[in-house]
Design an enzyme around this catalytic site. Sequence first.
Site, mmCIF file in Angstrom:
data_model
loop_
_atom_site.group_PDB
_atom_site.id
_atom_site.type_symbol
_atom_site.label_atom_id
_atom_site.label_comp_id
_atom_site.label_asym_id
_atom_site.label_seq_id
_atom_site.Cartn_x
_atom_site.Cartn_y
_atom_site.Cartn_z
ATOM 1 N N LYS A 256 -8.378 3.264 1.619
ATOM 2 C CA LYS A 256 -7.556 4.457 1.441
ATOM 3 C C LYS A 256 -7.768 5.200 0.136
ATOM 4 C CE LYS A 256 -4.415 2.881 4.778
ATOM 5 N NZ LYS A 256 -5.290 1.691 4.961
ATOM 6 N N GLN B 29 -7.476 -2.270 3.940
ATOM 7 C CA GLN B 29 -6.464 -1.468 3.240
ATOM 8 C C GLN B 29 -7.101 -0.733 2.051
ATOM 9 O OE1 GLN B 29 -2.285 -2.738 2.903
ATOM 10 N NE2 GLN B 29 -2.678 -3.012 0.730
ATOM 11 N N THR C 251 -39.884 27.342 -9.947
ATOM 12 C CA THR C 251 -40.187 25.962 -9.562
ATOM 13 C C THR C 251 -40.438 25.238 -10.884
ATOM 14 O OG1 THR C 251 -42.559 26.326 -9.408
ATOM 15 C CG2 THR C 251 -41.301 26.648 -7.372
ATOM 16 N N HIS C 252 -40.063 23.976 -10.949
ATOM 17 C CA HIS C 252 -40.155 23.211 -12.211
ATOM 18 C C HIS C 252 -39.360 23.889 -13.327
ATOM 19 C CE1 HIS C 252 -43.641 21.135 -10.328
ATOM 20 N NE2 HIS C 252 -43.899 22.353 -9.886
ATOM 21 N N LYS D 291 -17.041 30.068 -29.023
ATOM 22 C CA LYS D 291 -17.480 29.363 -27.827
ATOM 23 C C LYS D 291 -16.746 29.784 -26.546
ATOM 24 C CE LYS D 291 -20.078 26.514 -27.226
ATOM 25 N NZ LYS D 291 -20.100 25.074 -27.481
ATOM 26 N N SER E 44 -13.447 26.481 -27.566
ATOM 27 C CA SER E 44 -13.582 25.304 -28.430
ATOM 28 C C SER E 44 -12.452 25.303 -29.443
ATOM 29 C CB SER E 44 -14.927 25.361 -29.146
ATOM 30 O OG SER E 44 -14.899 24.587 -30.323
ATOM 31 N N ASN F 52 -2.132 -2.745 12.993
ATOM 32 C CA ASN F 52 -3.585 -2.555 12.959
ATOM 33 C C ASN F 52 -4.024 -1.317 13.736
ATOM 34 O OD1 ASN F 52 -3.412 -4.909 11.605
ATOM 35 N ND2 ASN F 52 -4.500 -6.167 13.108
ATOM 36 N N SER G 106 0.834 -1.207 0.000
ATOM 37 C CA SER G 106 0.000 0.000 0.000
ATOM 38 C C SER G 106 0.867 1.256 0.000
ATOM 39 C CB SER G 106 -0.930 0.000 1.216
ATOM 40 O OG SER G 106 -0.179 -0.169 2.412
HETATM 41 N N1 ARG Z 1 -1.282 -1.322 5.014
HETATM 42 C C1 ARG Z 1 -2.182 -1.827 5.973
HETATM 43 C C2 ARG Z 1 -3.533 -1.114 5.834
HETATM 44 O O1 ARG Z 1 -3.570 -0.122 5.253
HETATM 45 C C3 ARG Z 1 -1.647 -1.602 7.342
HETATM 46 C C4 ARG Z 1 -2.122 -2.601 8.346
HETATM 47 C C5 ARG Z 1 -1.509 -3.914 8.092
HETATM 48 N N2 ARG Z 1 -1.929 -4.859 9.054
HETATM 49 C C6 ARG Z 1 -1.829 -6.178 8.844
HETATM 50 N N3 ARG Z 1 -2.223 -6.965 9.785
HETATM 51 N N4 ARG Z 1 -1.316 -6.645 7.728
HETATM 52 O O2 ARG Z 1 -4.543 -1.600 6.298
#
Ligand code: ARG
Length: 443
Positions: A327, A324, A157-158, A285, A279, A112, A22
């Site tokens: 993100k 993950q 309206t409308h 335009k 354009s 985590n 990631s």
């Molecule tokens: N890159 C992971 C995420 O964005 C980080 C957490 C990873 N944890 C794991 N148990 N592999 O969630």
Amino acid sequence: MKLWGGRFREAENRLMEDFNSSFPFDMRLWEEDINGSLAHAAMLGKQNIIPPEEAELICETLRQMKEDIEKGDLVLSGLAEDAEDIHTFVEAELTRRIGDVGKKLHTGRSRNDQVAVDMRMYARRQAEETRELVLQLAEMLQQKGRENHPVLMPGYTHLQRAQVVTFAYYMDAYRQMFLRDAKRLENSRELMNESPLGCGALAGTTHQLDRGQTAEALGFNKPADNFLDGVSDRDYLIELCSDFSLIMMHLSRLSEELILWSSQEFRFVTIGDGYATGSSIMPQKKNPDACELIRGKTGRVYGSLMGLLTVMKGLPMAYDKDMQEDKQGFFDAVDTVKSCLEIMREVIRTMTVNAEVMKKSVRQGFLNATEVADFLVARGVPFRDAHGIVGRIVIACEDKGCAIEDLSLEELQTFSPAFDDSIYEYLDYQNILNKGIKKEILL
Ligand code: ARG
């Protein structure tokens, strides 16, 4: 060697390594990641879980790394093997700088709770910055209205001309939407502001961490109440994407109005040259691309909201790697909403309001018909009858190609004896706004 390589006999497959990484997108969390680590290391030292002087060395080095990244001396890149994610990158660099002491940082912590605290701090900062941009736009709408006060324009309206309002009042309607959006972001920020740091992988740790200390150091109201929930909660990202979606919906409605208003058919406003494009073939335009792009990007943000809801649906507790995937959608949504807010603020700032065109439109389309009925009501005619009388007056005006105020008193009296001379003052468009609760429109 992987952070977690100990129990593996074979190296990770290269394909899997890329698939799992990631780092290309979570590197934007670097500042939050280092700040989280600073708070964690300081707490480990204070609790004597690691020697205080080692905690101090870790903190000093992390601060130096922050400076180096800011200056561009430490570049966020690396081989996938030592940078699976931003957490791995920071720890690997720390250990490269101070050796074995660096390896103590992760005591009593899991990626985590680390990623959970990083994302929360990032989301909190983005909520604040977005709120600021929302308020700037709300302020710009008010300012544009004031600069053009009291320009009369048709309300619809409308999408049919309905009753007279002012341009400032119209802008204020959008301002109200954005003020609600700002409030929503504030509420979301408050609700999310609990620290997951210390929740560990899912069940805390046997070390005597001080979660209150890290929570306070990182600006949270308190530590999360439940370890499992602390690491697995992504509600706040979904809630913010929902806030962003509402902002985009409001921006999209405003964009649509400006696209219509800047067309030859309306000509109510002229978009500033800086925020329009031309354009490649049609020399005449001038297109309202900024507004069209905002309208179009709204779908992207809704998509992120749906994506996040779907990622989280059916996930067992606590952490699953699916998370993950929270993100990119969130990052894209926040980037999109912020750029759209900024562009819209500038579109509003630089557009010209064509007051004369608006005024002319007010005079076409019987925008005072309701008030003619109100006049009759004030003279004892039941509203439903007054409505019918004015309806017939409108037909007569359409046939003659004139406005109600162009009819003579004698003509008006053929429809109802209740008409007298004061009707002309009553149905004047400006005067209408001075009557009853319509006065609020002029404020
Ligand atoms: N890159 C992971 C995420 O964005 C980080 C957490 C990873 N944890 C794991 N148990 N592999 O969630």
